[in-house]
Design a protein around this motif. Structure first.
Motif, PDB file in Angstrom:
ATOM      1  N   SER A   1      14.251 -10.155   6.237  1.00 10.23           N
ATOM      2  CA  SER A   1      15.474 -10.064   7.043  1.00 10.23           C
ATOM      3  C   SER A   1      16.688  -9.686   6.195  1.00 10.23           C
ATOM      4  CB  SER A   1      15.744 -11.399   7.751  1.00 10.23           C
ATOM      5  OG  SER A   1      16.018 -12.426   6.800  1.00 10.23           O
ATOM      6  N   PHE A   2      16.535  -9.692   4.855  1.00 11.00           N
ATOM      7  CA  PHE A   2      17.652  -9.337   3.985  1.00 11.00           C
ATOM      8  C   PHE A   2      17.824  -7.808   3.988  1.00 11.00           C
ATOM      9  CE2 PHE A   2      16.291 -13.203   1.270  1.00 11.00           C
ATOM     10  CZ  PHE A   2      16.842 -14.063   2.214  1.00 11.00           C
ATOM     11  N   GLN A   3      19.019  -7.366   4.286  1.00 15.53           N
ATOM     12  CA  GLN A   3      19.249  -5.932   4.447  1.00 15.53           C
ATOM     13  C   GLN A   3      18.972  -5.151   3.160  1.00 15.53           C
ATOM     14  OE1 GLN A   3      23.306  -4.363   5.245  1.00 15.53           O
ATOM     15  NE2 GLN A   3      22.406  -3.507   7.109  1.00 15.53           N
ATOM     16  N   ALA A   4      19.310  -5.730   2.031  1.00 10.27           N
ATOM     17  CA  ALA A   4      19.084  -5.032   0.762  1.00 10.27           C
ATOM     18  C   ALA A   4      17.601  -4.748   0.542  1.00 10.27           C
ATOM     19  CB  ALA A   4      19.639  -5.853  -0.397  1.00 10.27           C
TER      20      ALA A   4
ATOM     21  N   GLN B   1       6.783  10.363 -10.320  1.00  7.86           N
ATOM     22  CA  GLN B   1       8.105   9.836  -9.980  1.00  7.86           C
ATOM     23  C   GLN B   1       8.057   8.961  -8.727  1.00  7.86           C
ATOM     24  OE1 GLN B   1      10.731  13.264  -9.803  1.00  7.86           O
ATOM     25  NE2 GLN B   1      10.786  13.473 -12.023  1.00  7.86           N
ATOM     26  N   GLY B   2       7.629   9.541  -7.615  1.00  9.23           N
ATOM     27  CA  GLY B   2       7.609   8.797  -6.362  1.00  9.23           C
ATOM     28  C   GLY B   2       6.542   7.723  -6.322  1.00  9.23           C
ATOM     29  N   GLY B   3       5.343   8.048  -6.826  1.00  9.36           N
ATOM     30  CA  GLY B   3       4.263   7.070  -6.824  1.00  9.36           C
ATOM     31  C   GLY B   3       4.601   5.857  -7.670  1.00  9.36           C
ATOM     32  N   GLN B   4       5.165   6.114  -8.838  1.00  5.27           N
ATOM     33  CA  GLN B   4       5.539   4.992  -9.700  1.00  5.27           C
ATOM     34  C   GLN B   4       6.746   4.236  -9.150  1.00  5.27           C
ATOM     35  OE1 GLN B   4       3.966   5.026 -13.991  1.00  5.27           O
ATOM     36  NE2 GLN B   4       5.500   6.650 -13.909  1.00  5.27           N
ATOM     37  N   PHE B   5       7.638   4.940  -8.453  1.00  3.33           N
ATOM     38  CA  PHE B   5       8.748   4.243  -7.808  1.00  3.33           C
ATOM     39  C   PHE B   5       8.209   3.226  -6.799  1.00  3.33           C
ATOM     40  CE2 PHE B   5      11.613   3.737  -4.198  1.00  3.33           C
ATOM     41  CZ  PHE B   5      12.793   3.365  -4.816  1.00  3.33           C
ATOM     42  N   VAL B   6       7.253   3.664  -5.996  1.00  9.87           N
ATOM     43  CA  VAL B   6       6.667   2.772  -4.995  1.00  9.87           C
ATOM     44  C   VAL B   6       6.000   1.577  -5.668  1.00  9.87           C
ATOM     45  CG1 VAL B   6       4.879   2.572  -3.215  1.00  9.87           C
ATOM     46  CG2 VAL B   6       6.357   4.584  -3.279  1.00  9.87           C
ATOM     47  N   SER B   7       5.238   1.834  -6.722  1.00  3.05           N
ATOM     48  CA  SER B   7       4.517   0.738  -7.374  1.00  3.05           C
ATOM     49  C   SER B   7       5.477  -0.238  -8.050  1.00  3.05           C
ATOM     50  CB  SER B   7       3.505   1.298  -8.384  1.00  3.05           C
ATOM     51  OG  SER B   7       4.146   1.998  -9.422  1.00  3.05           O
ATOM     52  N   ARG B   8       6.543   0.276  -8.646  1.00  5.15           N
ATOM     53  CA  ARG B   8       7.504  -0.613  -9.303  1.00  5.15           C
ATOM     54  C   ARG B   8       8.293  -1.434  -8.287  1.00  5.15           C
ATOM     55  NH1 ARG B   8       9.284   4.271 -13.342  1.00  5.15           N
ATOM     56  NH2 ARG B   8       7.647   3.961 -14.917  1.00  5.15           N
TER      57      ARG B   8
ATOM     58  N   LEU C   1       2.704   0.021  -0.019  1.00  4.34           N
ATOM     59  CA  LEU C   1       3.780  -0.074   0.967  1.00  4.34           C
ATOM     60  C   LEU C   1       3.429  -1.095   2.043  1.00  4.34           C
ATOM     61  CD1 LEU C   1       6.429   0.859   2.279  1.00  4.34           C
ATOM     62  CD2 LEU C   1       5.142   2.746   3.336  1.00  4.34           C
ATOM     63  N   TRP C   2       2.224  -0.996   2.594  1.00  3.50           N
ATOM     64  CA  TRP C   2       1.815  -1.923   3.657  1.00  3.50           C
ATOM     65  C   TRP C   2       1.761  -3.363   3.139  1.00  3.50           C
ATOM     66  CZ3 TRP C   2      -2.895   1.698   4.667  1.00  3.50           C
ATOM     67  CH2 TRP C   2      -2.453   2.854   5.318  1.00  3.50           C
ATOM     68  N   MET C   3       1.214  -3.555   1.945  1.00  2.00           N
ATOM     69  CA  MET C   3       1.114  -4.897   1.380  1.00  2.00           C
ATOM     70  C   MET C   3       2.498  -5.502   1.150  1.00  2.00           C
ATOM     71  SD  MET C   3      -1.914  -3.968  -1.317  1.00  2.00           S
ATOM     72  CE  MET C   3      -1.794  -5.455  -2.284  1.00  2.00           C
ATOM     73  N   THR C   4       3.430  -4.674   0.701  1.00  2.00           N
ATOM     74  CA  THR C   4       4.781  -5.166   0.441  1.00  2.00           C
ATOM     75  C   THR C   4       5.494  -5.521   1.739  1.00  2.00           C
ATOM     76  OG1 THR C   4       4.902  -3.797  -1.558  1.00  2.00           O
ATOM     77  CG2 THR C   4       6.983  -4.614  -0.664  1.00  2.00           C
ATOM     78  N   LEU C   5       5.340  -4.684   2.753  1.00  2.00           N
ATOM     79  CA  LEU C   5       5.958  -4.987   4.047  1.00  2.00           C
ATOM     80  C   LEU C   5       5.398  -6.287   4.623  1.00  2.00           C
ATOM     81  CD1 LEU C   5       6.098  -1.445   5.698  1.00  2.00           C
ATOM     82  CD2 LEU C   5       7.971  -2.722   4.634  1.00  2.00           C
ATOM     83  N   ASP C   6       4.092  -6.475   4.504  1.00  2.00           N
ATOM     84  CA  ASP C   6       3.486  -7.722   4.987  1.00  2.00           C
ATOM     85  C   ASP C   6       4.040  -8.926   4.233  1.00  2.00           C
ATOM     86  OD1 ASP C   6       1.960  -6.410   6.855  1.00  2.00           O
ATOM     87  OD2 ASP C   6       0.145  -6.349   5.618  1.00  2.00           O
ATOM     88  N   TYR C   7       4.227  -8.766   2.933  1.00  2.00           N
ATOM     89  CA  TYR C   7       4.752  -9.864   2.123  1.00  2.00           C
ATOM     90  C   TYR C   7       6.187 -10.206   2.532  1.00  2.00           C
ATOM     91  CZ  TYR C   7       5.906 -12.636  -2.015  1.00  2.00           C
ATOM     92  OH  TYR C   7       6.289 -13.646  -2.858  1.00  2.00           O
ATOM     93  N   LEU C   8       6.995  -9.176   2.770  1.00  2.00           N
ATOM     94  CA  LEU C   8       8.388  -9.410   3.171  1.00  2.00           C
ATOM     95  C   LEU C   8       8.474 -10.109   4.528  1.00  2.00           C
ATOM     96  CD1 LEU C   8      10.101  -6.038   2.133  1.00  2.00           C
ATOM     97  CD2 LEU C   8      10.065  -8.203   0.880  1.00  2.00           C
ATOM     98  N   LYS C   9       7.471  -9.904   5.356  1.00  4.02           N
ATOM     99  CA  LYS C   9       7.477 -10.518   6.688  1.00  4.02           C
ATOM    100  C   LYS C   9       7.005 -11.969   6.670  1.00  4.02           C
ATOM    101  CE  LYS C   9       6.560  -6.095   9.009  1.00  4.02           C
ATOM    102  NZ  LYS C   9       5.535  -5.305   9.749  1.00  4.02           N
ATOM    103  N   THR C  10       6.370 -12.387   5.575  1.00  5.70           N
ATOM    104  CA  THR C  10       5.817 -13.746   5.528  1.00  5.70           C
ATOM    105  C   THR C  10       6.501 -14.646   4.498  1.00  5.70           C
ATOM    106  OG1 THR C  10       4.102 -12.990   3.981  1.00  5.70           O
ATOM    107  CG2 THR C  10       3.549 -12.986   6.326  1.00  5.70           C
TER     108      THR C  10
ATOM    109  N   ASP D   1      13.282   3.114   1.143  1.00  2.29           N
ATOM    110  CA  ASP D   1      13.156   4.033   0.006  1.00  2.29           C
ATOM    111  C   ASP D   1      11.687   4.215  -0.380  1.00  2.29           C
ATOM    112  OD1 ASP D   1      15.889   4.372  -0.121  1.00  2.29           O
ATOM    113  OD2 ASP D   1      16.185   2.850  -1.685  1.00  2.29           O
ATOM    114  N   MET D   2      10.926   3.143  -0.341  1.00  2.00           N
ATOM    115  CA  MET D   2       9.490   3.240  -0.622  1.00  2.00           C
ATOM    116  C   MET D   2       8.802   4.129   0.407  1.00  2.00           C
ATOM    117  SD  MET D   2       8.599  -0.737  -1.561  1.00  2.00           S
ATOM    118  CE  MET D   2       6.829  -0.446  -1.743  1.00  2.00           C
ATOM    119  N   PHE D   3       9.139   3.936   1.671  1.00  2.00           N
ATOM    120  CA  PHE D   3       8.544   4.740   2.744  1.00  2.00           C
ATOM    121  C   PHE D   3       8.839   6.225   2.545  1.00  2.00           C
ATOM    122  CE2 PHE D   3       9.129   6.882   6.850  1.00  2.00           C
ATOM    123  CZ  PHE D   3       7.851   6.756   7.379  1.00  2.00           C
ATOM    124  N   VAL D   4      10.073   6.539   2.175  1.00  2.00           N
ATOM    125  CA  VAL D   4      10.457   7.939   1.958  1.00  2.00           C
ATOM    126  C   VAL D   4       9.610   8.564   0.850  1.00  2.00           C
ATOM    127  CG1 VAL D   4      12.310   9.451   1.144  1.00  2.00           C
ATOM    128  CG2 VAL D   4      12.799   7.673   2.836  1.00  2.00           C
TER     129      VAL D   4
END
Length: 371
Positions: free
Chosen positions: A267-270, A316-323, A248-257, A277-280
């Motif tokens: 910045s894309f809302q989608a 279910q949730g762990g694989q959702f996050v990874s995918r 989750l942290w790595m993905t958020l960092d990537y989206l910010k850069t 959803d990943m955070f949840v």
């Protein structure tokens, strides 16, 4: 039940986290994975012993800390965050708990004390070819031979089986299922490379002779094995929770850069919605992880339900996050150069270890019917 961590537990988690950040980064995982050897470093394993991490769940009489699985789970969570390759789950949990739960005081001293010091490592050889996850699904045999036993059979995909000094083998004897501690050099081992970069082994038992005092018989073997595999499943959830947080942290960092069309893609809302959803799912995993590690030592119906519920959320949730992490990174996410792909593969392995989604859904339903 109080789910808050005490000061000692918080300090333990911080110590392991600091170790991962400073001494065992993902880059170290790559180097160890690609090098010759067992896929982990004996010097680091011994350091873990010196730090007391290998002693956590074991009694003080054999040099242990006398703690609970809560502390074990906290360690595994932090180790998962940076893909620390040492076989903590395979050796301390899967290899150590059969001896802890089913061994005599003498056997615990003999087999656990060296591992606690980081001098040896352990493994559990339970799963067999063409068989699934049920504890009783064992075809390997143990035949009485004088005062000892002769083991025959094959064990598949044994975590740390290629390097373990002692292997706990499940085999059927004339009086029921038995657990036997076998010297690693006494069996034929085929080292296997796993999808996640770790190593395992197929273990062949071809007339392996075992002394009588190497059978773990302080408690019924099947009862012990059920509890061991539950502790293993809870350990998978703990490590998987650490993986999910990092992804989750790595993905958020990537989206910010990462920029596309002249703007940060974060910045894309989608993509923001997908991040939420990943955070949840990570928060849901945190909840079931907390309950599983707190209850698994009970070894009762409530504990089994908690473990199966947690393993289901990991699947279910762990694989959702990874995918989602792979999707949001784009094509680079599936390359070996991208760290996120390494976490994805480890998550995939943990989902199937100690019972996959189908096994735990079925068991949870059966436990509910039996209540």
């Amino acid at each position: 039940m109080d789910f808050d961590l005490n000061d000692d537990q918080k300090m333990l988690a911080k110590t392991v986290a600091d170790f991962g950040k400073k001494e065992s980064t993902v880059e170290r995982f790559r180097k160890v994975r690609d090098a010759e050897g067992p896929g982990w470093e004996k010097a680091v394993w011994q350091k873990m012993g010196e730090l007391g991490w290998l002693s956590v769940p074991f009694p003080e009489e054999v040099g242990g800390f006398g703690g609970s699985f809560v502390e074990v789970g906290l360690i595994l969570e932090q180790l998962g965050k940076t893909l620390v390759p040492e076989p903590y789950l395979a050796s301390v949990v899967l290899g150590g708990y059969p001896i802890l739960l089913g061994g005599t005081a003498e056997q615990q001293q003999r087999f656990l004390a060296p591992m606690i010091e980081g001098k040896t490592s352990l493994a559990l050889a339970h799963r067999e070819p063409a068989r699934r996850f049920a504890p009783g699904a064992v075809a390997a045999t143990a035949t009485k031979d004088g005062e000892g036993w002769v083991l025959e059979g094959t064990k598949a995909w044994v975590p740390n089986g290629h390097a373990a000094d002692q292997i706990v083998v499940a085999a059927k004897a004339e009086d029921g299922l038995g657990l036997f501690v076998v010297d690693g050099d006494a069996v034929e081992r085929e080292t296997l490379g796993c999808i996640d970069g770790h190593r395992a082994a197929h273990v062949k038992l071809d007339g392996v002779k075992v002394e009588a005092d190497r059978r773990l018989a302080a408690k019924p073997a099947e009862e012990v094995l059920v509890q061991v595999l539950d502790h293993g499943a809870a350990g998978c959830v703990a490590e998987g929770f650490g993986l999910a947080q990092s992804m989750l942290w790595m993905t958020l960092d990537y989206l910010k850069t990462r920029e596309q069309f002249g703007v940060k893609i974060g910045s894309f809302q989608a993509l923001q919605h997908r991040s939420v959803d990943m955070f949840v799912e990570v928060e849901l995993l945190k909840s079931v992880f907390t309950e599983a590690i707190a209850r698994v030592d009970q070894g009762d119906l409530e504990a089994r339900r908690a473990v199966s519920a947690a393993k289901l959320q990991l699947a279910q949730g762990g694989q959702f996050v990874s995918r989602q992490a792979i999707q949001l990174h784009g094509g680079i996410g599936v390359t070996d150069e991208a760290d996120i792909g390494l976490f994805f593969k480890r998550m995939h392995s943990l989902v199937t270890l100690c019972g996959d989604e189908a096994f735990h859904v079925r068991r949870f339903a059966e436990e509910m019917d039996a209540a």
